[in-house]
Write a protein that holds these residues in place. Sequence first.
Motif, PDB file in Angstrom:
ATOM      1  N   ALA A  52       0.846  -1.204   0.000  1.00  0.00           N
ATOM      2  CA  ALA A  52       0.000   0.000   0.000  1.00  0.00           C
ATOM      3  C   ALA A  52       0.878   1.250   0.000  1.00  0.00           C
ATOM      4  O   ALA A  52       0.577   2.235  -0.676  1.00  0.00           O
ATOM      5  CB  ALA A  52      -0.929  -0.014   1.211  1.00  0.00           C
ATOM      6  N   GLU A  53       1.985   1.193   0.732  1.00  0.00           N
ATOM      7  CA  GLU A  53       2.892   2.357   0.778  1.00  0.00           C
ATOM      8  C   GLU A  53       3.454   2.663  -0.611  1.00  0.00           C
ATOM      9  O   GLU A  53       3.596   3.819  -0.995  1.00  0.00           O
ATOM     10  CB  GLU A  53       4.037   2.113   1.767  1.00  0.00           C
ATOM     11  N   LYS A  54       3.774   1.613  -1.334  1.00  0.00           N
ATOM     12  CA  LYS A  54       4.322   1.808  -2.691  1.00  0.00           C
ATOM     13  C   LYS A  54       3.296   2.475  -3.594  1.00  0.00           C
ATOM     14  O   LYS A  54       3.593   3.420  -4.317  1.00  0.00           O
ATOM     15  CB  LYS A  54       4.691   0.447  -3.303  1.00  0.00           C
ATOM     16  N   ILE A  55       2.065   1.962  -3.522  1.00  0.00           N
ATOM     17  CA  ILE A  55       0.992   2.539  -4.359  1.00  0.00           C
ATOM     18  C   ILE A  55       0.805   4.007  -3.966  1.00  0.00           C
ATOM     19  O   ILE A  55       0.712   4.891  -4.811  1.00  0.00           O
ATOM     20  CB  ILE A  55      -0.340   1.766  -4.180  1.00  0.00           C
ATOM     21  N   LEU A  56       0.784   4.247  -2.668  1.00  0.00           N
ATOM     22  CA  LEU A  56       0.540   5.605  -2.167  1.00  0.00           C
ATOM     23  C   LEU A  56       1.651   6.556  -2.604  1.00  0.00           C
ATOM     24  O   LEU A  56       1.399   7.698  -3.002  1.00  0.00           O
ATOM     25  CB  LEU A  56       0.426   5.564  -0.634  1.00  0.00           C
ATOM     26  N   TRP A  57       2.861   6.067  -2.558  1.00  0.00           N
ATOM     27  CA  TRP A  57       4.017   6.906  -2.925  1.00  0.00           C
ATOM     28  C   TRP A  57       3.867   7.407  -4.368  1.00  0.00           C
ATOM     29  O   TRP A  57       4.149   8.552  -4.682  1.00  0.00           O
ATOM     30  CB  TRP A  57       5.307   6.102  -2.771  1.00  0.00           C
ATOM     31  N   PHE A 280      -5.350  18.623  18.935  1.00  0.00           N
ATOM     32  CA  PHE A 280      -4.175  18.477  18.053  1.00  0.00           C
ATOM     33  C   PHE A 280      -4.460  18.929  16.625  1.00  0.00           C
ATOM     34  O   PHE A 280      -3.623  18.780  15.747  1.00  0.00           O
ATOM     35  CB  PHE A 280      -3.660  17.023  18.036  1.00  0.00           C
ATOM     36  N   SER A 281      -5.665  19.413  16.379  1.00  0.00           N
ATOM     37  CA  SER A 281      -6.070  19.826  15.036  1.00  0.00           C
ATOM     38  C   SER A 281      -6.194  18.604  14.112  1.00  0.00           C
ATOM     39  O   SER A 281      -6.856  17.650  14.494  1.00  0.00           O
ATOM     40  CB  SER A 281      -5.125  20.886  14.486  1.00  0.00           C
ATOM     41  N   PHE A 282      -5.514  18.579  12.989  1.00  0.00           N
ATOM     42  CA  PHE A 282      -5.722  17.490  12.023  1.00  0.00           C
ATOM     43  C   PHE A 282      -4.975  16.217  12.455  1.00  0.00           C
ATOM     44  O   PHE A 282      -3.824  16.297  12.889  1.00  0.00           O
ATOM     45  CB  PHE A 282      -5.225  17.909  10.641  1.00  0.00           C
ATOM     46  N   PRO A 283      -5.633  15.076  12.314  1.00  0.00           N
ATOM     47  CA  PRO A 283      -4.941  13.827  12.687  1.00  0.00           C
ATOM     48  C   PRO A 283      -3.890  13.433  11.643  1.00  0.00           C
ATOM     49  O   PRO A 283      -3.997  13.827  10.480  1.00  0.00           O
ATOM     50  CB  PRO A 283      -6.079  12.805  12.725  1.00  0.00           C
ATOM     51  N   PRO A 284      -2.894  12.630  12.025  1.00  0.00           N
ATOM     52  CA  PRO A 284      -1.877  12.177  11.061  1.00  0.00           C
ATOM     53  C   PRO A 284      -2.516  11.270  10.010  1.00  0.00           C
ATOM     54  O   PRO A 284      -3.351  10.445  10.339  1.00  0.00           O
ATOM     55  CB  PRO A 284      -0.894  11.390  11.922  1.00  0.00           C
ATOM     56  N   ASP A 285      -2.142  11.393   8.747  1.00  0.00           N
ATOM     57  CA  ASP A 285      -2.901  10.711   7.700  1.00  0.00           C
ATOM     58  C   ASP A 285      -2.259   9.442   7.132  1.00  0.00           C
ATOM     59  O   ASP A 285      -2.956   8.559   6.633  1.00  0.00           O
ATOM     60  CB  ASP A 285      -3.152  11.692   6.543  1.00  0.00           C
ATOM     61  N   HIS A 286      -0.935   9.352   7.189  1.00  0.00           N
ATOM     62  CA  HIS A 286      -0.258   8.292   6.429  1.00  0.00           C
ATOM     63  C   HIS A 286      -0.783   6.883   6.765  1.00  0.00           C
ATOM     64  O   HIS A 286      -1.184   6.130   5.865  1.00  0.00           O
ATOM     65  CB  HIS A 286       1.255   8.373   6.663  1.00  0.00           C
ATOM     66  N   GLY A 287      -0.790   6.550   8.047  1.00  0.00           N
ATOM     67  CA  GLY A 287      -1.249   5.219   8.445  1.00  0.00           C
ATOM     68  C   GLY A 287      -2.697   4.980   8.037  1.00  0.00           C
ATOM     69  O   GLY A 287      -3.066   3.890   7.591  1.00  0.00           O
ATOM     70  N   ALA A 288      -3.512   6.009   8.206  1.00  0.00           N
ATOM     71  CA  ALA A 288      -4.938   5.881   7.878  1.00  0.00           C
ATOM     72  C   ALA A 288      -5.136   5.611   6.381  1.00  0.00           C
ATOM     73  O   ALA A 288      -6.009   4.835   5.986  1.00  0.00           O
ATOM     74  CB  ALA A 288      -5.675   7.162   8.274  1.00  0.00           C
ATOM     75  N   THR A 292      -6.953   2.313   4.854  1.00  0.00           N
ATOM     76  CA  THR A 292      -8.113   2.455   3.960  1.00  0.00           C
ATOM     77  C   THR A 292      -7.891   1.669   2.671  1.00  0.00           C
ATOM     78  O   THR A 292      -8.781   0.940   2.208  1.00  0.00           O
ATOM     79  CB  THR A 292      -8.348   3.948   3.617  1.00  0.00           C
ATOM     80  N   MET A 293      -6.705   1.796   2.104  1.00  0.00           N
ATOM     81  CA  MET A 293      -6.426   1.076   0.854  1.00  0.00           C
ATOM     82  C   MET A 293      -6.543  -0.429   1.063  1.00  0.00           C
ATOM     83  O   MET A 293      -7.069  -1.154   0.207  1.00  0.00           O
ATOM     84  CB  MET A 293      -5.017   1.440   0.352  1.00  0.00           C
ATOM     85  N   ILE A 294      -6.063  -0.877   2.208  1.00  0.00           N
ATOM     86  CA  ILE A 294      -6.121  -2.323   2.490  1.00  0.00           C
ATOM     87  C   ILE A 294      -7.573  -2.761   2.687  1.00  0.00           C
ATOM     88  O   ILE A 294      -8.041  -3.723   2.070  1.00  0.00           O
ATOM     89  CB  ILE A 294      -5.255  -2.664   3.722  1.00  0.00           C
ATOM     90  N   LEU A 295      -8.294  -2.029   3.529  1.00  0.00           N
ATOM     91  CA  LEU A 295      -9.669  -2.454   3.825  1.00  0.00           C
ATOM     92  C   LEU A 295     -10.570  -2.326   2.598  1.00  0.00           C
ATOM     93  O   LEU A 295     -11.527  -3.091   2.443  1.00  0.00           O
ATOM     94  CB  LEU A 295     -10.229  -1.663   5.008  1.00  0.00           C
ATOM     95  N   GLU A 296     -10.265  -1.388   1.723  1.00  0.00           N
ATOM     96  CA  GLU A 296     -11.060  -1.261   0.491  1.00  0.00           C
ATOM     97  C   GLU A 296     -10.595  -2.265  -0.567  1.00  0.00           C
ATOM     98  O   GLU A 296     -11.047  -2.236  -1.707  1.00  0.00           O
ATOM     99  CB  GLU A 296     -10.988   0.172  -0.038  1.00  0.00           C
ATOM    100  N   ASN A 297      -9.665  -3.094  -0.187  1.00  0.00           N
ATOM    101  CA  ASN A 297      -9.183  -4.206  -1.011  1.00  0.00           C
ATOM    102  C   ASN A 297      -8.562  -3.764  -2.338  1.00  0.00           C
ATOM    103  O   ASN A 297      -8.750  -4.404  -3.377  1.00  0.00           O
ATOM    104  CB  ASN A 297     -10.309  -5.220  -1.273  1.00  0.00           C
TER     105      ASN A 297
END
Length: 395
Positions: A52-57, A280-288, A292-297
């Motif tokens: 997922a990290e590769k796709i996201l990158w 903290f204002s906006f939550p960190p997004d990378h892990g989320a 999401t990509m994994i759970l959305e298959n």
Amino acid sequence: MLNSLQAQPEDKIIRLIEEFKGDNRRDKIDLGVGVYRDSTGATPIMSAVKKAEKILWNRETTKSYTKIAGDESFRAAIVSLTLGHSSPSDRIASIHTPGGTGAVRQAFELTRLAAPDARVWVSDPSWPNHLSMAKHVGLPIETYRYFDQEARSVDFDGMMRDLASANAGDVLILHGCCHNPTGANLNRSQWLELREQVAAKGIIPLVDIAYQGFGDGIEEDAYGVRTLAEQLPEILIAVSCSKNFGIYRERAGVLIAVAESAKASDLAQATLSHLNRQNFSFPPDHGARLVTMILENEEGLRQEWLHELETIRVSMLDLRARLSAELRQLTGSDRFGFLSSHRGMFSLLGASRTQVLEMRKRAAIYMVSDGRINVAGLNKASVAILAQAMVKAGL
Ligand code: LMR
């Protein structure tokens, strides 16, 4: 100002991490903090996460802000993973928080706003941060019996008797599965009985679910939280993605609030978003994003992740069975049989603080001072070393 600070009590788990690092013995064994380790002692990045990290990158074009409550698709994916179809979506509010701990903290903040006199009921024992965060936020705390030290299982009668003195509107922290630190969990009929008592008394459950998929399976581990959500008017749920996605340092969690009505859920949603902004204002997004990509298959990643998670779950069960068998052989008794009926990463061995320190000194085995072990810190070789150290320490 800084001179007037008072020293704060140390967190025993955080302290143990440092103590382990400072030990130079090469054969030291880390059964402390709740982090999954493979048979080589490494905490690998799951292959679905890496992909997922590769796709996201390749795909990500901006690092601009997301939404103050966190990305909607992430929250929807986690709500579905945790709750299935147990609650109608128009009664559900949610925020993305920094980890499951952030979700518990925001649940306490929400309680303080809505019902500052509500008492928070914490199991005895529980994850130490439940108590210290509730205290830090200024909420009154009560404890309820949870663990039968003799039987090494849930003291359900004691729990129900203690909860009989809870007031309407009090908040009850429950571990959704894989109780930390005991490893002892409610069975299905106990969840149903508990739901009756909670409904009758008007108690608000706060279910902390940090190990879904580590106990009996991804769906099975959600039984308790779904059972409550199906019938209760209100419930708070703190979800962590740290363990089951192995993304500890990315800080991905969600606080879900199931409200009595769609109208109440809108107000809860606005309040939760406000709390994110204040804290903290906006939550960190990378892990989320990855989750999401994994759970959305995407590209079959959900199946790959489920398969990896199952491998982890089964390996922990195998280590439990090995440790229990080794101890049966060494002691000639079945008194450590509970290790194979417990679920998740943790079990309380029943070791005194002195015995814990003795095992640390003699055998370089690190566990929390209450005798909690992280089963995933073991491997086939260290199971025998631990069993021998336990017997030598007089357990
Ligand atoms: C644990 O209990 O070891 C984990 O939940 C990690 C932590 O933050 O304490």
